[in-house]
Design a protein around this motif. Structure first.
Motif, PDB file in Angstrom:
ATOM      1  N   LYS A  18       0.822  -1.218   0.000  1.00 41.76           N
ATOM      2  CA  LYS A  18       0.000   0.000   0.000  1.00 41.76           C
ATOM      3  C   LYS A  18       0.854   1.265   0.000  1.00 41.76           C
ATOM      4  O   LYS A  18       0.334   2.370  -0.077  1.00 41.76           O
ATOM      5  CB  LYS A  18      -0.894   0.021   1.243  1.00 41.76           C
ATOM      6  CG  LYS A  18      -1.694  -1.250   1.440  1.00 41.76           C
ATOM      7  CD  LYS A  18      -3.169  -0.994   1.226  1.00 41.76           C
ATOM      8  CE  LYS A  18      -3.964  -2.293   1.196  1.00 41.76           C
ATOM      9  NZ  LYS A  18      -3.750  -3.152   2.368  1.00 41.76           N
ATOM     10  N   LEU A  19       2.179   1.092   0.163  1.00 48.28           N
ATOM     11  CA  LEU A  19       3.054   2.248   0.394  1.00 48.28           C
ATOM     12  C   LEU A  19       2.964   3.288  -0.720  1.00 48.28           C
ATOM     13  O   LEU A  19       2.651   4.459  -0.479  1.00 48.28           O
ATOM     14  CB  LEU A  19       4.499   1.774   0.573  1.00 48.28           C
ATOM     15  CG  LEU A  19       5.488   2.749   1.206  1.00 48.28           C
ATOM     16  CD1 LEU A  19       6.658   1.993   1.831  1.00 48.28           C
ATOM     17  CD2 LEU A  19       6.012   3.779   0.234  1.00 48.28           C
ATOM     18  N   THR A  20       3.220   2.856  -1.943  1.00 49.07           N
ATOM     19  CA  THR A  20       3.275   3.798  -3.053  1.00 49.07           C
ATOM     20  C   THR A  20       1.964   4.555  -3.231  1.00 49.07           C
ATOM     21  O   THR A  20       1.945   5.792  -3.333  1.00 49.07           O
ATOM     22  CB  THR A  20       3.629   3.056  -4.360  1.00 49.07           C
ATOM     23  OG1 THR A  20       4.878   2.408  -4.181  1.00 49.07           O
ATOM     24  CG2 THR A  20       3.737   4.029  -5.516  1.00 49.07           C
ATOM     25  N   SER A  21       0.869   3.821  -3.197  1.00 43.36           N
ATOM     26  CA  SER A  21      -0.415   4.466  -3.458  1.00 43.36           C
ATOM     27  C   SER A  21      -0.780   5.460  -2.358  1.00 43.36           C
ATOM     28  O   SER A  21      -1.274   6.558  -2.636  1.00 43.36           O
ATOM     29  CB  SER A  21      -1.521   3.428  -3.623  1.00 43.36           C
ATOM     30  OG  SER A  21      -1.617   2.639  -2.457  1.00 43.36           O
TER      31      SER A  21
ATOM     32  N   ARG B  42      -1.512   9.400  -2.768  1.00 41.69           N
ATOM     33  CA  ARG B  42      -2.822   9.939  -2.423  1.00 41.69           C
ATOM     34  C   ARG B  42      -2.720  11.098  -1.440  1.00 41.69           C
ATOM     35  O   ARG B  42      -3.404  12.105  -1.569  1.00 41.69           O
ATOM     36  CB  ARG B  42      -3.693   8.824  -1.837  1.00 41.69           C
ATOM     37  CG  ARG B  42      -5.141   9.175  -1.668  1.00 41.69           C
ATOM     38  CD  ARG B  42      -6.030   7.937  -1.758  1.00 41.69           C
ATOM     39  NE  ARG B  42      -5.621   6.910  -0.807  1.00 41.69           N
ATOM     40  CZ  ARG B  42      -5.939   6.933   0.500  1.00 41.69           C
ATOM     41  NH1 ARG B  42      -6.645   7.920   0.985  1.00 41.69           N
ATOM     42  NH2 ARG B  42      -5.544   5.971   1.294  1.00 41.69           N
ATOM     43  N   LEU B  43      -1.828  10.957  -0.450  1.00 42.31           N
ATOM     44  CA  LEU B  43      -1.730  11.994   0.584  1.00 42.31           C
ATOM     45  C   LEU B  43      -0.609  13.004   0.306  1.00 42.31           C
ATOM     46  O   LEU B  43      -0.307  13.848   1.140  1.00 42.31           O
ATOM     47  CB  LEU B  43      -1.528  11.343   1.956  1.00 42.31           C
ATOM     48  CG  LEU B  43      -2.638  10.394   2.415  1.00 42.31           C
ATOM     49  CD1 LEU B  43      -2.354   9.894   3.823  1.00 42.31           C
ATOM     50  CD2 LEU B  43      -3.997  11.074   2.360  1.00 42.31           C
ATOM     51  N   HIS B  44       0.040  12.860  -0.847  1.00 42.50           N
ATOM     52  CA  HIS B  44       1.136  13.784  -1.199  1.00 42.50           C
ATOM     53  C   HIS B  44       2.224  13.823  -0.133  1.00 42.50           C
ATOM     54  O   HIS B  44       2.626  14.893   0.330  1.00 42.50           O
ATOM     55  CB  HIS B  44       0.595  15.191  -1.463  1.00 42.50           C
ATOM     56  CG  HIS B  44      -0.392  15.219  -2.579  1.00 42.50           C
ATOM     57  ND1 HIS B  44      -0.019  15.102  -3.896  1.00 42.50           N
ATOM     58  CD2 HIS B  44      -1.730  15.313  -2.582  1.00 42.50           C
ATOM     59  CE1 HIS B  44      -1.092  15.138  -4.662  1.00 42.50           C
ATOM     60  NE2 HIS B  44      -2.145  15.258  -3.890  1.00 42.50           N
TER      61      HIS B  44
ATOM     62  N   ALA C 184       8.565   6.143  -6.065  1.00 45.74           N
ATOM     63  CA  ALA C 184       7.444   5.996  -7.004  1.00 45.74           C
ATOM     64  C   ALA C 184       6.207   6.715  -6.470  1.00 45.74           C
ATOM     65  O   ALA C 184       5.378   7.209  -7.234  1.00 45.74           O
ATOM     66  CB  ALA C 184       7.149   4.517  -7.235  1.00 45.74           C
ATOM     67  N   GLY C 185       6.089   6.782  -5.152  1.00 46.79           N
ATOM     68  CA  GLY C 185       4.945   7.447  -4.543  1.00 46.79           C
ATOM     69  C   GLY C 185       5.124   8.946  -4.418  1.00 46.79           C
ATOM     70  O   GLY C 185       4.251   9.642  -3.905  1.00 46.79           O
TER      71      GLY C 185
END
Lengths: 218, 218
Positions: free
Chosen positions: B141-144, B148-150, B172-173
């Motif tokens: 879940k790390l990248t996404s 999402r939360l910048h 990547a995130g």
DNA sequence: TAGATTGTTAATCGATTAACAATC
DNA sequence: TAGATTGTTAATCGATTAACAATC
């Protein structure tokens, strides 16, 4: 002025880089070939080739072979010798909360030939128990145990407010090297080596760098 | 070339010392007087007075007053401004074993205005639980979540073997600053700031210093 | 005024980089 | 031989220290 027993002296900045070279040389990435070139080290560790060459020249006894590079095993031994590793030594740790507790489970000590023989904490609930295989004793036992077992290395993980007084206890017990995880600048006598991992300062510098990059991007 | 908005540039070594000055200025030891002299700072932090004066000159906007020293509050603000603190920011942490877990309970983040909004771990037993008030999620879940939360700041506490790939996930995130507690030299793109707390290297240097002192004593 | 402290310019020192020679 | 790599000497760069002037 004569004699071969004089301790070679190298630039302070070179010294700081030696552990980095060492851990890379020991790593799997290097294991495929018995030789490593300065260029390969430079690329992996993000430094210039010239700098690496100069650093290695300062510690390598055999030197490298043109077109081939440095013999990996020999280079490892040279750096270890220079740094004075390959000595097994004992240490104690003070402050088992948060960080200290985590450090008790840290492999790095074994890799460096260090054994944590005991830990100390002010919390009476902890005294007598053990963590990661290390016994925890009351802080009042620190000085005497260090004296009795001739411990020279102390790891300091107590709260900032207790840092100086706990360091003093270590020094009273004969500790000559303190690995300081508090944010306090310790006052210690000449003969005592201190290395401070000031995480707050370090994080601050990282945030500064981040901000600069975000600024220049804007 | 003109304009007042240009970022002042100071010597790299001065920059490194600023957090130390800052934390001393903030500490109780200084709280008794509204003024601090370069000499006092020098004595407390174990540096020369001249060096401290030069460092302060580089960041102080108001300057000091002869015979009095620097106004403490103003100096704190100057350093904070220069370092770009006083920005609240969010971060995530990867690897909740040992160190990572301890870091979740570390005050320093709040002091620097950082909030850890989530932690990640590969261990399925941990996912879904929380530690020191921080939720732990699966590594996938790390990248996404970062996207999402910048999130721009990542704390890397995984095992060495997973270091690079986890850093890659952070990047990547959209993470731009990595606080690296592994012993790995990370390969990262230009725009990403990395600060490595290589404990093994640091311990090695402490042992070297200890040995030198014990040698010269003999 | 005298003394403490800041601020600045010049001198020294050390580290990095560049250029090139040596060698397998 | 040609090319890759080491090793060394010189040039540049930056940081620290020293000396001194300025100011409250």
């Amino acid at each position: 002025m004569e004699g071969t027993n004089t301790i070679r002296s190298i630039p302070a900045q070179t010294l700081k880089r030696l552990p980095t070279y060492l851990s890379f040389l020991r790593s799997d990435v290097c294991a495929d070939s018995p030789f490593v070139s300065a260029g390969k080290l430079a690329a992996a560790l993000d430094r210039t080739e010239i700098q690496v060459r100069k650093d290695l020249a300062a510690v390598s006894t055999t030197g490298g072979r043109p077109k081939v590079g440095f013999a990996r095993e020999a280079l490892i031994r040279d750096i270890e010798d220079f740094l004075g590793l390959r000595n097994v030594d004992s240490a104690i740790l003070a402050g088992v909360g948060g960080f200290g507790g985590a450090l008790l489970g840290y492999n790095g000590f074994q890799n460096c030939g260090i054994t944590i023989v005991a830990a100390f904490d002010d919390d009476p609930a902890l005294a007598g128990s053990s963590l990661h295989g290390t016994h925890i004793l009351g802080m009042d036992k620190l000085t005497s145990l260090c004296k009795r077992l001739h411990i020279h290395i102390g790891v300091l993980c107590v709260e900032n407010a207790l840092a100086q007084q706990t360091a003093d206890k270590m020094i009273a017990g004969g500790v000559l090297a303190i690995w300081n995880f508090t944010d306090v600048t310790l006052q210690t006598p000449e003969g005592v080596a201190v290395r401070t991992e000031n995480l707050t300062d370090s994080l601050t510098l990282l945030l500064h760098e981040l901000l600069q990059r975000m600024r220049s991007e804007a």
